[in-house]
Enzyme design. Structure first.
Site, PDB file in Angstrom:
ATOM      1  CB  SER A 221      -1.000   0.022   1.464  1.00 28.12           C
ATOM      2  OG  SER A 221      -1.645   1.291   1.462  1.00 28.12           O
ATOM      3  CE1 TYR A 234      -4.431  -2.113   4.947  1.00 26.49           C
ATOM      4  CE2 TYR A 234      -3.677  -0.131   4.650  1.00 26.49           C
ATOM      5  CZ  TYR A 234      -3.919  -1.425   4.124  1.00 26.49           C
ATOM      6  OH  TYR A 234      -4.002  -1.645   2.735  1.00 26.49           O
TER       7      TYR A 234
END
Length: 359
Positions: A221, A234
Site C-alpha cells: 500500500s 494497518y
C-alpha cells in the site's frame, strides 16, 4: 491535471524536439519559428525558454535513465525477461483473498490469459461469475493457520502441479488508534496482512526455487511509506510487507542462487474495493476519491505477463510519497503537521464517530 503537466514537461519526446527546433534545426525550419515567437515575446524570453527546455530535456533523460536502471536492478541486472520460460495455459497461479476486490479481478484477468488459477479465500464459495470458470479452482482456507496452508499446498500440488506464480493479496483493515485497538483486531490484522505471507511463501516458494522459475507478487500500500493517525495497525503491516519483499529478494540471491525468480510489490492508494467501501463516508469527508480497482489489477497482470519484477506504485499524483522517508525529518514533520492542521479535525471526528458506534 498537475501530474499530467509535470509528466509532459519532463518528457524528452516533447521537450527535445522543441529544443532542437529552436537551436539546431535547419534554418528553413528554425527561422520561421523564431520569427513567429519574436512577434509575441522578447528575445530574452526566447533565450530563457531555450534554457528551460535544455534543463527539462536533461532532467527528463536523467529520469528515464534512472527508471531504466531501477527496473534493471529489480531484476538482478538481468536484461533478458523470463517470459519465454512461461507457457501460460500450463502455469499455476496461487491468489489469496480471491473471492472479492483485487483478488477476484486478478483471478478472472489471468484466467482469460489461460493461466490456471488456484483461488484461495475464507469465504464459503466464490462469486457466481467466477464459479463457472473452468480455469479457476476454489480452495477455502484460513491462511493464518500454518497447518492449513501446508495441507492446502499438498492438495494443490497433487491436483495442479507446482505453482509458478504466488500473489499474496489477502488483507484486512480495522480503523482504530494504537492505545485502544482490541487484541483480537490487532492479531487478525498482523496475521492476515503479514504473517500469512510467510506461511504462503514457505509452502509454495520452495518449488519455484527448485525450478529456478517463479513470480511472487506482494500487495502492499502507499501506507508502506508513511504512518497515518488511526491507521497505525494497518500501516505497520504494510511497511512490514515492503521489508519482507526486500529481504526475500536478497535471500533468494544469497541463500538459493535463484536470480531468475521475480518479485513484484504493489503500492496502491485507496481503490474502489469492498474493503474501502466500508469507509467511504470517512473518505468523502476528507475529499478522497478512490481510484478504479482495475487500475491496480491491470498493472499487476501486465507485470506478471512481462516476465519481469518491479515495484509498482498506483497512486496518481501521490507517487512522491514513496521518497518521503529519504527527506530530512524537519521536512517530513512539516508536511505531516500541515496535513494535521487541514484534515486533523475531520480525522478525529471520524474516529470518535467510529468509536461511538462500537460502544
Amino acid at each position: 491535471m498537475a501530474t499530467t503537466l509535470v509528466k509532459a514537461a519532463l518528457s524528452p519526446l516533447l521537450t527535445a524536439p522543441a529544443l532542437l527546433a529552436l537551436t539546431v534545426a535547419p534554418a528553413r525550419i528554425r527561422e520561421p519559428i523564431l520569427r513567429y515567437l519574436r512577434e509575441h515575446v522578447s528575445n530574452l524570453t526566447i533565450k530563457r525558454a531555450i534554457t528551460a527546455l535544455q534543463w527539462l530535456t536533461a532532467l527528463g533523460l536523467a529520469s528515464r535513465a534512472s527508471a531504466f536502471m531501477s527496473e534493471l536492478a529489480q531484476n538482478n541486472f538481468r536484461f533478458q525477461s523470463e517470459r519465454h520460460r512461461y507457457n501460460w495455459p500450463k502455469e499455476v497461479a496461487i491468489i489469496t483473498g480471491a473471492a472479492s476486490g483485487f483478488g477476484a479481478l486478478m483471478s478472472k484477468s489471468l484466467a482469460e490469459k489461460g493461466v490456471n488459477i488456484v483461488a484461495i479465500d475464507i469465504k464459503d464459495e466464490l462469486p457466481a461469475d467466477m464459479r463457472g470458470n473452468s480455469k479457476i479452482t476454489y480452495y477455502r482456507c484460513d491462511i493464518t493457520d500454518q497447518s492449513a496452508v501446508k495441507e492446502l499446498a499438498a492438495q494443490v500440488k497433487e491436483a495442479h502441479g507446482a505453482a509458478s506464480i504466488l500473489i499474496n493479496n489477502a488483507g484486512v483493515y480495522f480503523r482504530d488508534d494504537i492505545l485502544t485497538v482490541p487484541s483480537d483486531k490487532l492479531h487478525k490484522t498482523f496475521n492476515v496482512n503479514i504473517i500469512s505471507h510467510y506461511y504462503m511463501l514457505q509452502a509454495f516458494l520452495p518449488d519455484m526455487i527448485k525450478a529456478k522459475k517463479g513470480h511472487v507478487v506482494s500487495l502492499a500500500s502507499m501506507a508502506s511509506f508513511v504512518g497515518v493517525p488511526f491507521f497505525g495497525t494497518y500501516t505497520n503491516t504494510k511497511a512490514a510487507v515492503l521489508n519482507l519483499h526486500e529481504s526475500l529478494q536478497r535471500e533468494t540471491r544469497v541463500l538459493h542462487n535463484t536470480p531468475e525468480i521475480k518479485f513484484t510489490i504493489v503500492h496502491p492508494t485507496f481503490a474502489d474495493t469492498p474493503m474501502v467501501h466500508t469507509h467511504q463516508g470517512e473518505l468523502d469527508k476528507l475529499g478522497v476519491v478512490p481510484i478504479p480497482a482495475t487500475m491496480v489489477t491491470d498493472a499487476i497482470v501486465k507485470q506478471i505477463l512481462s516476465g519481469r519484477g518491479r515495484q509498482i506504485i498506483v497512486a496518481p499524483g501521490l507517487e512522491w510519497i514513496s521518497v518521503l522517508r529519504a527527506l530530512p525529518h524537519w521536512f517530513q514533520t512539516s508536511l505531516y503537521m500541515l496535513e494535521e492542521r487541514s484534515d486533523g479535525k475531520v480525522m478525529k471526528e471520524n474516529h470518535e464517530e467510529m468509536k461511538a458506534t462500537q460502544v
